[in-house]
Design an enzyme around this catalytic site. Structure first.
Site, PDB file in Angstrom:
ATOM      1  N   LYS A  13      23.828 -31.648 -14.110  1.00 20.42           N
ATOM      2  CA  LYS A  13      23.286 -32.972 -14.460  1.00 20.42           C
ATOM      3  C   LYS A  13      22.149 -33.388 -13.527  1.00 20.42           C
ATOM      4  CE  LYS A  13      27.115 -35.381 -14.068  1.00 20.42           C
ATOM      5  NZ  LYS A  13      28.085 -34.348 -13.643  1.00 20.42           N
ATOM      6  N   ARG A  88      32.091 -42.896 -15.216  1.00 21.69           N
ATOM      7  CA  ARG A  88      33.003 -41.820 -14.834  1.00 21.69           C
ATOM      8  C   ARG A  88      34.370 -41.987 -15.498  1.00 21.69           C
ATOM      9  NH1 ARG A  88      30.129 -38.844 -11.045  1.00 21.69           N
ATOM     10  NH2 ARG A  88      31.469 -37.432  -9.925  1.00 21.69           N
ATOM     11  N   ARG A 127      26.298 -24.261  -4.556  1.00 24.00           N
ATOM     12  CA  ARG A 127      25.768 -25.536  -4.047  1.00 24.00           C
ATOM     13  C   ARG A 127      26.337 -25.836  -2.665  1.00 24.00           C
ATOM     14  NH1 ARG A 127      26.650 -30.669  -7.743  1.00 24.00           N
ATOM     15  NH2 ARG A 127      28.744 -30.656  -6.902  1.00 24.00           N
ATOM     16  N   ARG A 133      27.798 -30.044   0.982  1.00 28.83           N
ATOM     17  CA  ARG A 133      28.522 -31.277   0.647  1.00 28.83           C
ATOM     18  C   ARG A 133      29.985 -31.159   1.054  1.00 28.83           C
ATOM     19  NH1 ARG A 133      27.087 -33.517  -5.308  1.00 28.83           N
ATOM     20  NH2 ARG A 133      29.281 -34.065  -5.179  1.00 28.83           N
ATOM     21  N   ARG A 144      38.335 -32.493  -8.430  1.00 29.82           N
ATOM     22  CA  ARG A 144      37.241 -33.160  -9.154  1.00 29.82           C
ATOM     23  C   ARG A 144      37.193 -32.723 -10.615  1.00 29.82           C
ATOM     24  NH1 ARG A 144      32.583 -31.505  -5.678  1.00 29.82           N
ATOM     25  NH2 ARG A 144      31.264 -32.511  -7.225  1.00 29.82           N
TER      26      ARG A 144
END
Ligand code: AMP
Length: 187
Positions: A13, A88, A127, A133, A144
């Site tokens: 996204k 969300r 990532r 992160r 998640r």
């Protein structure tokens, strides 16, 4: 143009949003980025949000909506925006609906980027190496993805009722996916 981008964590996204805004002169509004900004600025809100984010759970609707409202009132968002990471859950979708009604505006598109779960895990692992992160560890990613399945996936049905959802195949290169999006947005 007012767009909502939907899709699992790691579906691309954020990457796709950055490419869309290069073409359309609208801001990319990511609630995850707004929250990470609050953490970096060490605000009280940021500190409270960090604990929740590090577990992969959702930050409270009130906190996120407050940040979003503020961001949407800025000058650059007056002629459109692309929302990434919001809504969300269905409650947030309803809150956004109320807010948009108050502002007398409507959404033009909800784009749902579809990727298979194995692909998502692989992308997030990559990532994690690049961005570092703190919520990209394997255990947190699993949570998640569960949160997405249980709370966020129903948001697509909310927008299907409004007939504004387009499913975008998330397979292939970044450019492949971008071309599919451009075909829908016609730019
Ligand atoms: P993201 O960058 O969109 O993957 O978001 C990272 C984390 O920020 C999520 O796992 C949540 O903890 C939090 N977050 C981002 N957007 C929202 C939202 N709309 N509602 C609640 N929590 C959010």
């Amino acid at each position: 143009m007012r767009i909502v981008l939907l899709g699992a964590p790691g579906s691309g996204k954020g990457t796709q949003a950055k490419l869309i805004i290069e073409k359309l002169n609208i801001p990319h509004i990511s609630t995850g980025d707004l929250l990470r900004g609050a953490i970096a600025a060490k605000t009280e809100l940021g500190l409270a949000a960090k604990e929740v984010m590090d577990k992969g759970d959702l930050v409270s609707d009130e906190i996120v909506l407050g940040m979003l409202k503020e961001r949407l009132s800025e000058d650059d968002a007056q002629h459109g925006f692309i929302l990434d990471g919001f809504p969300r859950n269905v409650e947030q979708a309803q809150m956004l609906e109320t807010l948009l009604q108050e502002l007398e505006i409507t959404l033009d598109h909800a784009l749902l980027i579809e990727v298979d779960p194995d692909e998502v895990v692989a992308r997030i692992a990559k990532r994690a190496e690049i961005e570092g992160r703190t919520d990209d560890t394997e255990e947190v990613v699993r949570n998640r993805l569960n949160v997405y399945k249980e709370q966020t996936a129903p948001v697509a049905d909310f927008y299907k009722k409004q007939d504004i959802v387009t499913e975008i195949l998330g397979k292939g290169s970044i450019e492949d996916v971008q071309q599919r999006i451009q075909a829908v947005l016609r730019f």
